[in-house]
Structure formats: C-alpha cells, structure tokens
Enzyme design. Structure first.
Site, PDB file in Angstrom:
ATOM      1  CD  GLN A   1      46.761  62.123   7.334  1.00  0.00           C
ATOM      2  OE1 GLN A   1      46.560  60.919   7.490  1.00  0.00           O
ATOM      3  NE2 GLN A   1      46.605  62.706   6.160  1.00  0.00           N
TER       4      GLN A   1
ATOM      5  N   GLY B   1      38.841  68.968   6.551  1.00  0.00           N
ATOM      6  CA  GLY B   1      39.980  69.432   7.335  1.00  0.00           C
ATOM      7  C   GLY B   1      40.472  70.826   6.968  1.00  0.00           C
TER       8      GLY B   1
ATOM      9  CB  CYS C   1      52.649  71.288  -6.365  1.00  0.00           C
ATOM     10  SG  CYS C   1      54.247  71.939  -6.734  1.00  0.00           S
TER      11      CYS C   1
ATOM     12  CB  THR D   1      21.174  73.009   3.506  1.00  0.00           C
ATOM     13  OG1 THR D   1      20.280  74.111   3.365  1.00  0.00           O
ATOM     14  CG2 THR D   1      20.386  71.715   3.600  1.00  0.00           C
TER      15      THR D   1
ATOM     16  CB  SER E   1      39.184  65.451   7.163  1.00  0.00           C
ATOM     17  OG  SER E   1      38.706  65.488   5.845  1.00  0.00           O
ATOM     18  CB  ALA E   2      34.474  62.012   6.808  1.00  0.00           C
ATOM     19  CG  HIS E   3      38.892  62.571   2.747  1.00  0.00           C
ATOM     20  ND1 HIS E   3      40.072  62.386   2.091  1.00  0.00           N
ATOM     21  CD2 HIS E   3      38.926  63.824   3.224  1.00  0.00           C
ATOM     22  CE1 HIS E   3      40.783  63.499   2.150  1.00  0.00           C
ATOM     23  NE2 HIS E   3      40.116  64.390   2.837  1.00  0.00           N
TER      24      HIS E   3
HETATM   25  C1  LIG Z   1      47.076  66.919   8.578  1.00  0.00           C
HETATM   26  C2  LIG Z   1      46.022  67.358   7.615  1.00  0.00           C
HETATM   27  N1  LIG Z   1      45.296  68.462   7.882  1.00  0.00           N
HETATM   28  C3  LIG Z   1      44.349  68.901   7.054  1.00  0.00           C
HETATM   29  C4  LIG Z   1      44.048  68.242   5.879  1.00  0.00           C
HETATM   30  C5  LIG Z   1      43.007  68.786   4.981  1.00  0.00           C
HETATM   31  O1  LIG Z   1      41.845  67.980   4.964  1.00  0.00           O
HETATM   32  P1  LIG Z   1      40.822  68.047   3.751  1.00  0.00           P
HETATM   33  O2  LIG Z   1      41.539  67.636   2.531  1.00  0.00           O
HETATM   34  O3  LIG Z   1      39.718  67.134   4.147  1.00  0.00           O
HETATM   35  O4  LIG Z   1      40.356  69.460   3.630  1.00  0.00           O
HETATM   36  C6  LIG Z   1      44.773  67.080   5.561  1.00  0.00           C
HETATM   37  C7  LIG Z   1      44.522  66.298   4.338  1.00  0.00           C
HETATM   38  O5  LIG Z   1      44.743  66.673   3.244  1.00  0.00           O
HETATM   39  C8  LIG Z   1      45.785  66.638   6.451  1.00  0.00           C
HETATM   40  O6  LIG Z   1      46.502  65.548   6.176  1.00  0.00           O
HETATM   41  C1  LIG Z   2      18.368  82.099  -2.009  1.00  0.00           C
HETATM   42  C2  LIG Z   2      19.224  81.193  -1.174  1.00  0.00           C
HETATM   43  N1  LIG Z   2      20.525  81.484  -0.992  1.00  0.00           N
HETATM   44  C3  LIG Z   2      21.339  80.700  -0.266  1.00  0.00           C
HETATM   45  C4  LIG Z   2      20.879  79.558   0.334  1.00  0.00           C
HETATM   46  C5  LIG Z   2      21.826  78.740   1.155  1.00  0.00           C
HETATM   47  O1  LIG Z   2      22.120  77.525   0.535  1.00  0.00           O
HETATM   48  P1  LIG Z   2      22.706  76.277   1.358  1.00  0.00           P
HETATM   49  O2  LIG Z   2      21.656  75.915   2.341  1.00  0.00           O
HETATM   50  O3  LIG Z   2      22.973  75.242   0.352  1.00  0.00           O
HETATM   51  O4  LIG Z   2      23.927  76.733   2.067  1.00  0.00           O
HETATM   52  C6  LIG Z   2      19.516  79.207   0.167  1.00  0.00           C
HETATM   53  C7  LIG Z   2      18.944  77.976   0.748  1.00  0.00           C
HETATM   54  O5  LIG Z   2      18.796  77.791   1.930  1.00  0.00           O
HETATM   55  C8  LIG Z   2      18.690  80.045  -0.585  1.00  0.00           C
HETATM   56  O6  LIG Z   2      17.389  79.759  -0.768  1.00  0.00           O
END
Ligand SMILES: Cc1ncc(COP(=O)(O)O)c(C=O)c1O
Ligand SMILES: Cc1ncc(COP(=O)(O)O)c(C=O)c1O
Lengths: 395, 128, 395, 128
Positions: free
Chosen positions: C190, C82, C334, C245, C207-209
């Site tokens: 949310q 998120g 906080c 990736t 956001s999945a969690h």
């Molecule tokens: C309303 C809202 N937006 C954004 C976020 C941020 O999501 P995440 O913690 O997955 O980055 C949260 C959760 O913390 C949220 O409750």
């Molecule tokens: C040298 C190098 N830098 C950056 C990346 C990007 O990493 P990621 O795919 O985890 O974002 C890769 C792999 O694809 C890489 O080989």
C-alpha cells in the site's frame, strides 16, 4: 508474424519464428480484447460497480476456458502460468499430506516445473516413482499400474512433451490412477489449444502463452474433490484455491486465446492443416545431411519437430540460425558454458552426443508453408557450413 | 544483453578462411575436454610472417566466430607476435566475450601458441 | 477517470472512484508501454533475437523497480502480486526451516495474505507472535524486541495499512529485527508508489496494481542472504528465486508504473498535494453527522480515510454509494450475509458496531478536489437518508 | 453477476414511504438477531384494506430496498392477503435476491405476518 524490434534480424532482413513451444505471439483478437479491457479497472472482489465490471470480464474468460477444456467454470482456477500450476499441484499435495507422508508417481520426461517440485517434496520425505519412457518418449500405462501403492497421493504425467511433442496415452494413464482412487494431474501446457484436451476427473494445468495468449497467466482445472493445500494465501479469490487480486488483463487474454483455440479446433481442416505444416517441416529436416529426427512419427504434436545433426551441437545451430533471422531452440534447457543434454532425450535412450545435437523447430497455427521453405533453406545452408568447418569432417 | 559481439556474429555467419592450408608451415590442434570445442589452425609462412591462415573448428558459435577472426588477425604477424598474444588481447580483438564464453579466448591463445611452437619446429627443420 | 462500461453509473450519470486501495486505474503511460510491448513476443529465456528483445523489456522494468525502491536490479524478483509475495516469504521461510521449526513475529493488522500464511505455518509447527497495535493501529517497536527469541526466523510487518492507511515505524521495527540477525519482511503493497520506501536489508513486497500498474504482477525485493525456499519450480528465471515464463506485459506495466511513481515522488509538491487532497476528504467526512474517523491523523497515508458512522452499517453505505456512482469499500473483507468486522479495526480497540460501520475512502494521484466535493455531497445525502429511515432514529 | 435487482436498487436509492403512519391501525417490528437487520412497518386500514404503509429499516441495502417495495406492494391488500404472502412471493416481487440475501424475504414475511396479527388485534379491539 511481426518481427520484434531488434537490429540483428533487420540486418538479415528475415524474422522467422519457429520457437512456438517456448512462447507464441498474441493473436490480433487477444490483443484487441486486452486493449479493450484496459479501460476497466475495478478489483473483481469489490462490491461496487467498478468491481462488477471487472468481475464480469473474469467470469466471461472463465467460461471460455471451461468451454475449451470441457469442464465447469467453477472448476477453473486462474493462476500465473504452467510453472505455478504444476508446482501448486505437487507441493500442494505434499503439504496436504505432510505428516503422513506418501508417494508420488511421475515420468522421466516431465517439464522441470514438475520434476523439480517432485525433487523438493522428496526432500520433505515423500517417495517418488519416476517412470521411464520408451524410445518414442512414452510412458507405459502398465508401469503406472505397478507403481501405484497404498500411500500414492498423486500421479502427474504430461500430455504433450515440450521438447519432442510426443503425446502420452492420457486416457489410459489417467484411468488407471483414477480407478485406483489416486488423483491424476496432467500438465497439458503444450497440448491445450492444439489438441482436444479432456480429463473427466483430476487436475489439469495450462498456460496462456503457449497458445497465443499472454505470458504469466494460466489455469489449473480442479475436477472432483482433490486434497490440495493452497500456496498463495490472502482473500477468497478463485473459490479459495488461489488468493490475490486477479490478473484481469491476463485472464481476459487467456479467455480470448481459449475462444480462438476453440474455433480452430472446430474447423474441419484443423487436423489436416496441422499435419500438412508439420509434415512439410519434418520431411524437409529429415532429408538433410546428418539429420536424425527425435520426435516420434505417430502420436505427436505435428507442430513440433526435434532433430539432431550428427556430430553438430544444437546450441551452435540455434545461435547461427538466430543470427540469420530464424528463431528455434536447442533441446538443452540452459545456455551456460557446458550445454546440458536434454533429460527428455536421454530418457528416450538417445546418446549424449545426439542429445547435445538436438534442435527444436516448433510451429503454430500462424506458420505458413512459405516460412517453412525459407527455414529449411537457411537450416540446410547452416548445417552445411558447420560440417565444412569441422575438424572431423566425416559424418 | 547481446550474447555476441557484432564481429563474432559477422564471423560465425560468414566465416573466413575455412579449411586447411595445403602443406602448411605451421599447424596446431587444440581441444577442450570439458566443453568439447576443437580448433585446427594451419598457416603458411611468407618472409617470416604469417602469410595465410585457415581454420577448422567445432564448438559453440562464439568459438567459431573467434576462430574465423583469428585467421584474419594473425596475417602479417611474426612468430614472436603469436607468442605474445594472451586472453585479454583475444577478447579485445573479438569485441568482447560474454560470461560463459571465456573458454574461446583460452582455446584461441592455446592454438596460437601451439601454432608458434609448430612454426618453430618446422623452421628449425628447414634450417638444418 | 474513465467510467467502466456499466449500466448503473451511466444511469446515475456519475462514476467517482474512491477505492484506490483496492486497485488503481492504469496510467496512460502504463497503457502505452503495455500496448507497445504487445508487439514483442519472445520468451525472455530463449537464446535467439526474439528472446533477447523480450529479455530487454524485462531488464528495463527491473531497473525501474530497483530505482523506485532503492535497490539493485538483481535484488528484484518479479512475481504475480502482493499475495504471492507475502505468501512466498512466510511459507518459504517456514519450509526452509521445516525440520528445526521456529518462530515468526507479525502484527495483528496485517493483510490476510500475511496472516493466513502465518496461520498455515503455525499448522506446520511454527510458533507465532502476533503483536498488538495501539489505538492508531501501530506496533510498538519495544514489542518486537521482546518478541524476538533464539528460534525467530522472520519478522513480517507491513508499511501502510490497507484499511486505515496507518504507517508503521518501519525504520525502527526493521532495525530491531536486523540487529538481532532476524530477517525482516515488509508488506509495502500500500505504500509503494505513494511514500518513499527504503529497506536497507531484508524483504519487501509490492504489487503493481496498487500504484497504477496492472493487476497480477508484483515484486519481492530480496536484500542480503535470506534463507527462503522457493515455491514455484521450473526454470531458472528470476535468478532461481521464482520459476515460470515471465509475465512480460505485466512486468512492462509494473516498470512503467514505477517510472511514473518515481517521477511523482520527486515532484516538489508531491507531499503537499497529497495532504491537500487527503485533508479535504478527511475533514469533509469528519464533519458529517455521526461520523467517527478511524484513520490516525499523523503517520498515515493521507489518501486513505476510514470512517464509521454511528449505528450505520458500512456495507450498506458502500452499496448505496455504488448505486449512486461512487465506488468505496467497507472495512469488512467479505460480502456475505453476516458482514464480518475488520480485524484491523478490532485490533485497534474499536467496538464491534463501529468496526461494522466502517467505510474506506481511498484516493490516488488522479483524484481531484472537485471529485471529493461531489463524493462528500453524495455521502452526506446517503448517510442522512439512512438515518431518517432507521427504526432507532437517535444517534 | 449483479448483486441487486433493478427494483431493489431503485428502492434503496429512492426509498418510498419512509417513516411511521401516525396512529396506525397496524404496526409490527421484527429484528434478525444474527444479521442485525430491523424493520418497523406501520399501516392505516381503509375499508378492510391497507390504505397506506410506512417503514423504518436498518440493515443491508437489499433489506432497505425490500422494505420500501413492500410498502407499495401491500396497499390494497386485505388482512388475509398479507397472511398468504410467503418468501417465494416476496422474492419474486423484489425481482430476485442474491444468495446471501434470503434473510430479506424472511424478515419481510415475518413483518407482514406480524402486521396482519396486529391488524387483527386492533380490529377485534375496535369491534368490542
Ligand atoms: C497490504 C496489502 N498486502 C497485500 C495485498 C495483496 O496484493 P494482491 O492483491 O496484489 O495479491 C494487498 C492488496 O490486496 C494489500 O493491501
Ligand atoms: C510442458 C510444460 N509445462 C510447464 C511449462 C511452464 O509454463 P510457464 O512457463 O507458463 O510457467 C512449460 C513451458 O515452459 C511447458 O512446456
């Protein structure tokens, strides 16, 4: 290595993974750590005991990554991988200096994460020096020195090249920048977990899935006081450098992968084993009809062998090998109608044809001599088939 | 998801009729200047029909598979049958082509039509 | 719910998780899908069969998320959660219009991911309208209309508030923006997985969690042609909107969580069950000594009950409950020496004291009536203890 | 990692000596204007030593735990002992304080020193 669940390779009865520079399988210890962590589900920022349990997992992984990279845990900023890491450094530097502008130094053989981020900040008014490389793909430290100027905000040069495995003289390159007071960023995505990676100051990017951790998680190491605008806003996670609820499972996997990499790096025969595996593969490929090895012989990840076959196309070889149960990669990044030649090989001065003919074989610590023998046999047969079917049969 | 039909995979893995027919009754060569693919198709004619066809090809895996499939497909066809083939027919015959692979059908049609031309020329030469 | 491995709650013999707005436990089906996906390890961008197997997992999850949110799979951009989602929309909009500048409309009760990103782009020269809310925490659609002006680049208003559960009139708010030709972004972190979330055009962040998927993975839904500068550079993943990736395991988990959420939303008693659980909790808390409920009664996630206790401090209650095996959260973000009052509650017009006294109880689809009974008993006892120890014993 | 020592958790969960000693021989009240924490400590003196202490406290959990620990700790102490207590001694006694909790030790020392003052005043009053 366990074969993926796909009809094709079961038909061929073979599943040989030689594309470890693209991604690596999870080690059993990494899987086990992640499976175990699935039982803990607090938000590490929460004040209660669930949060504490999650925060403890993150803290332990942070210590593991710090140990692997020889830095303090507080200097490790977890993120979503190498692309975010590199982008956050380049774009974060530019946004920090948006009004004054400035100058960024990088090399012609960087990963697109660095090069495209640099292109973007050029559009924001930054000047760019893209340093050339020699025939082995290496940046001349003297060229860094002469590129530096008063407004230089960053030097970003990778450690190991993802396409050829060529290693840059990191110590020399970084010293020149740091002595001039310019932050140095090293994209160490391909070397971390294989080579010892040490940077006494500056920024370092790693990605878990390149050394047997999960995809979509990585770390930026921030040593010293580098002016960097953060790009992901929200809470105060990662000491304020990167907001967002932590990818706890991914971070646990990264930590376990770092532990295991540290163990491997400490094994007395680590280097000799890598060299034996890589040498076997390289020699076998080099001896084939029409083969021209593109990876330099010295100062190169032995696991990576990039080879072109005269007058053959790399993408065709990749597809033919895939149909025969061997996973490798072509030098070219995309798989569209018009295969694009690798910018890395062109920067090394190779011809367009040779660049289009490149195939990358990349091993991991799990690769065996027996697998290499089998891959060499299938490759030789495939190359032979392609040559005999070619309208221009000479090579 | 799959980038190649089963037929194309089977044919580029185990290509049929690779090479050139000696003293062919018809021969054609086409090349795509953009993707660099090349196909040389040669055939022997028996009783006004394709008796045997052989192919040499350079290009992407889909092109190699398509070329191989073509050599089996056209056996028994008359000259007019070759002329009647179009990209849709080739695409159907090879079991489908992924988005970036349509040039394979185009090149196959080009080389088949060129083969028919060549066949006509040789048969005219024979008849004189 | 399985207790985390911590000494504290084992001592109290209790582990009651009522902090589901912070994060949720993985459902068994999500764990199973992720465990199974650990066997597949290709890079989804790779041309070979390993890559295809991974790409198939990602494609399936993309279809699941699209089905949950009623959009096309091509409109789903996977990201790291998120905070990245919201930041990428706000910062991405600003960078796309950097030279012309412009104006962004948001509300006073947004998550810090939105508000801090907005603060940042204000520093880039953008103008900001931060819309007020009423006592229930709601934005008046008329205020959106009057905030719009020729240079408005974006309206970003959340669906459900993370602190109070208050739901915004999404349909009205988004229509006003879209009819004026201004892109609308909804932070639906949310509400996704709990409420039906539908947006016919514009941007949506999840956001999945927050709905029983893994942490560190989410999605941005991009409907229509919204001008957005991407911030993570590299390859052409996610249709060019977000490089790197793919977090395959995380994405698989998100997909499984979306499947399960869709099933829940389709259950005929989904709404009545939620209301029964939430109502039980709300009524129990409201009847306690000194309690003042801050969550609005209508148009609110029933799972979220935010309550203040007159003259007591929210962070103290959180810590006391945690020691007694009950996980809840204080309104303040906080946990430093000086507890900060929630910007959401202050924006609703609550007094500083009441804002500092806020405690958030949040349920999930796994919460039972029995757990609520237990939590109510422990909370009542804790509040009583605090009142009897207070130097100013009146309330 | 843990934000509270075991002793603090035990004491804020099961606070000891909550309330006020009736007709105390010494009484003190301190408040921190910044964090809003408040402590009222009262004691009965027996043979020149603290015989019993009770506390009322408002504030963070660490403050509540610290206040409770103090009421047990000072039983048996002389007035001079109270005066000798400093923040380091309190921090040790409560089993450690996390970074944002040092105000607890400060407030505890303040209230203990104020208690000693109050004790002196009452004993002077008694002696006249
Ligand atoms: C309303 C809202 N937006 C954004 C976020 C941020 O999501 P995440 O913690 O997955 O980055 C949260 C959760 O913390 C949220 O409750
Ligand atoms: C040298 C190098 N830098 C950056 C990346 C990007 O990493 P990621 O795919 O985890 O974002 C890769 C792999 O694809 C890489 O080989």
């Amino acid at each position: 290595m366990t074969p993926p669940s796909s009809g094709r390779e079961r038909a061929s009865g073979r599943a040989l993974y030689f594309d470890n520079n693209a991604t690596t399988p999870l080690l059993p210890s990494v899987k086990a750590a992640m499976r175990e962590a699935m039982a803990t589900y607090g938000n590490p920022s929460s004040a209660h005991f669930y949060g504490e349990a999650s925060a403890a997992l993150v803290a332990r992984a942070r210590a593991s990554v710090a140990a692997l990279l020889g830095c303090e845990p507080e200097q490790v900023v977890f993120n979503s991988g190498g692309s975010e890491g590199a982008s956050s450094v380049i774009v974060g530097t530019a946004l920090r200096h948006l009004w004054e502008g400035g100058h960024i130094v990088t090399s012609a053989v960087e990963h697109p994460a660095v090069l495209r981020a640099c292109e973007f900040v050029r559009g924001l008014g930054f000047e760019l020096s893209v340093l050339p490389v020699d025939g082995a793909g290496r940046v001349d430290p003297a060229s860094v020195r002469s590129a530096l100027r008063p407004g230089t905000r960053l030097v970003s040069i990778m450690h190991a090249n993802n396409e050829t495995g060529a290693l840059q003289p990191l110590e020399d390159l970084s010293s020149i920048a740091l002595e001039a007071g310019v932050p140095f960023h090293c994209d160490a995505v391909q070397s971390a977990g294989k080579e010892p990676v040490r940077l006494r100051e500056g920024l370092l990017t790693i990605s878990a899935h390149k050394f047997h951790g999960p995809q979509g998680v990585g770390a930026l190491v921030l040593r010293g006081d580098v002016p960097l605008q953060r790009l992901v806003f929200g809470g105060e996670q990662e000491h304020g450098h990167r907001a967002g609820t932590e990818n706890v499972l991914g971070i646990v996997g990264l930590g376990a992968a770092a532990d295991s990499a540290q163990d491997r790096l400490a094994e007395p025969d680590h280097e000799s084993r890598r060299r034996a595996i890589g040498g076997h593969l390289r020699e076998g490929l080099a001896s084939m009809d029409g083969a021209m090895v593109n990876s330099p012989l010295g100062d190169c990840l032995p696991e990576t062998v990039n080879v072109s076959f005269r007058k053959l196309r790399g993408d065709t070889i990749v597809d033919m090998l895939s149909a025969r149960g061997v996973a490798v990669s072509s030098g070219s990044a995309c798989h569209s109608t018009h295969p694009e030649p690798s910018h890395v090989l062109l920067a090394m001065g190779l011809s367009l044809d040779r660049a289009l003919g490149a195939v990358r074989f990349s091993c991991s610590c799990l690769t065996t001599h027996g697998e290499i023998d089998e891959v060499l046999a299938v490759t030789e047969q495939t190359v032979h088939q392609l040559y005999s079917a070619s309208p221009s049969r000479s090579r | 998801m799959a980038r190649f039909s089963d037929a194309i995979v089977e044919h580029f893995t185990h290509p049929k009729n690779v090479g050139e027919v000696p003293d062919p009754d018809a021969a054609a060569f086409v090349a795509d200047p953009v993707c660099g693919d090349q196909v040389r198709l040669t055939a022997r004619v028996v009783d006004g029909r394709v008796g045997e066809a052989r192919v040499l090809a350079h290009g992407c895996a889909a092109m190699l598979g398509t070329a191989s499939i073509v050599t089996e497909w056209i056996v028994g066809m008359r000259r007019g049958d070759l002329r009647g083939l179009d990209e849709a027919a080739v695409t159907r015959r090879v079991g489908g082509l992924a988005p970036g692979q349509s040039h394979c059908a185009r090149l196959a049609v080009d080389v088949l039509h060129a083969l028919a031309e060549s066949w006509q020329r040789t048969s005219q030469g024979n008849s004189t």
